[in-house]
Scaffold this motif. Sequence first.
Motif, mmCIF file in Angstrom:
data_model
loop_
_atom_site.group_PDB
_atom_site.id
_atom_site.type_symbol
_atom_site.label_atom_id
_atom_site.label_comp_id
_atom_site.label_asym_id
_atom_site.label_seq_id
_atom_site.Cartn_x
_atom_site.Cartn_y
_atom_site.Cartn_z
ATOM 1 N N VAL A 95 47.217 28.169 41.955
ATOM 2 C CA VAL A 95 46.736 29.606 42.250
ATOM 3 C C VAL A 95 45.314 29.508 42.517
ATOM 4 C CG1 VAL A 95 46.739 32.055 41.437
ATOM 5 C CG2 VAL A 95 48.745 30.560 41.291
ATOM 6 N N GLU A 97 41.375 31.758 44.636
ATOM 7 C CA GLU A 97 41.284 32.883 45.311
ATOM 8 C C GLU A 97 41.768 32.743 46.839
ATOM 9 O OE1 GLU A 97 40.006 36.287 46.355
ATOM 10 O OE2 GLU A 97 40.100 35.603 44.282
ATOM 11 N N ARG A 100 45.417 33.700 46.846
ATOM 12 C CA ARG A 100 45.646 35.223 46.445
ATOM 13 C C ARG A 100 45.383 36.025 47.775
ATOM 14 N NH1 ARG A 100 43.696 33.851 41.095
ATOM 15 N NH2 ARG A 100 41.551 34.141 41.796
ATOM 16 N N SER A 101 44.209 35.693 48.497
ATOM 17 C CA SER A 101 44.136 36.160 49.670
ATOM 18 C C SER A 101 44.982 36.046 50.817
ATOM 19 C CB SER A 101 42.631 35.666 50.397
ATOM 20 O OG SER A 101 42.098 36.353 51.562
ATOM 21 N N LEU A 165 51.455 36.756 42.737
ATOM 22 C CA LEU A 165 50.519 35.958 42.851
ATOM 23 C C LEU A 165 49.470 36.505 43.138
ATOM 24 C CD1 LEU A 165 49.286 33.313 43.884
ATOM 25 C CD2 LEU A 165 50.407 33.491 46.217
ATOM 26 N N ARG A 166 49.248 37.650 43.863
ATOM 27 C CA ARG A 166 48.177 38.457 44.187
ATOM 28 C C ARG A 166 47.471 38.930 42.791
ATOM 29 N NH1 ARG A 166 49.226 44.360 45.962
ATOM 30 N NH2 ARG A 166 49.511 44.510 43.646
ATOM 31 N N ASP A 167 48.268 39.246 41.826
ATOM 32 C CA ASP A 167 47.756 39.576 40.674
ATOM 33 C C ASP A 167 48.042 38.543 39.517
ATOM 34 O OD1 ASP A 167 47.107 42.191 41.845
ATOM 35 O OD2 ASP A 167 49.270 42.860 41.304
ATOM 36 N N ALA A 168 47.690 37.426 39.786
ATOM 37 C CA ALA A 168 47.962 36.064 39.047
ATOM 38 C C ALA A 168 47.497 36.291 37.750
ATOM 39 C CB ALA A 168 47.802 34.925 39.906
#
Length: 230
Positions: A95, A97, A100-101, A165-168
Motif C-alpha cells: 500500500v 499513495e 490509494r490513488s 485501501l483508500r483509507d489504509a
Amino acid sequence: MEREELAFIRLFSVPPCLHLNFLHKLRDPLEPMCSPNLHDNIPMKTPISRAVPGTVSPGAGFEAPFDMLGACHERVERSLKLLGRLTQYLHSHGVDESARSAALDVLRYFDIAAPAHHQDEERHVFPQLLEHNDTALSALVQRLRADHVLIEACWRELRVCLVALRDANATPFNATTLNSHAQVFIDLHSEHIRLENDMAFPRARTGMSAEQTNTMGQEMAQRRGVKPIP
C-alpha cells in the motif's frame, strides 16, 4: 417450445458458477492476471477529471445514445484494467499513495458512472428488446438483468475493500480479499459486455425510431445532470 429455442435459452442462462456464493470464492493472489507493471498504459497518478465520470466522451454525445453506451463500455474496460493492475501492484509494492490513488479512481467510476449506465440499459435497451416478443431475445434480457444483479452485489463487496485501501492508514485492509473480489468483478463483466455489444445494442438500435432514440438520449443526459440536447 421448439428444441432449438430451449437450447438458446440455456445458452444465455446465468452460468451456475456465477451465483452469489461464487462472489466469495478466493483466488490465488499470486496468480498473474495482467501485466505486473501498474504504470503500463494506465498511469497511476493521472489527474482526476473534474467532470462527472461518464458524461464526457470524445466522438460520442447523447444525440447518439448507442454510441454513448459503447463508449461507456470502453471506460468500464479501462477501469477494470486499472483494477487488475492495482491487485498486482499491491502484491509487488504494498500500500502506497499510488495504490490509494488508483483505488479512488476505480471507486469514483463504479460509484458514479456505472449505476447510470445500468439504468440506461434497464430503461431503454432491455424493454426495446422485449418488444420483439422473441424467445431468444427474452432469454438474452433475462441473462443480462441477472448479470446486473451479480455485478452490483459483487461491487458492494469489492467497494468495502477499495474504501479500506483508500483509507489504509485508518482502516484494516486485506489485499487477498480485495484480489478475490476484484477478479470475480472483472470476470462478470467480460461476457456481459460482449453480449451487449454484439447482440443487445445492435438489435435494440435497429428497432428504435428517430423519436425514440432522441428521447433515450435526452433521458440519459438528464440522468447524469447534463443539460438536455436542444
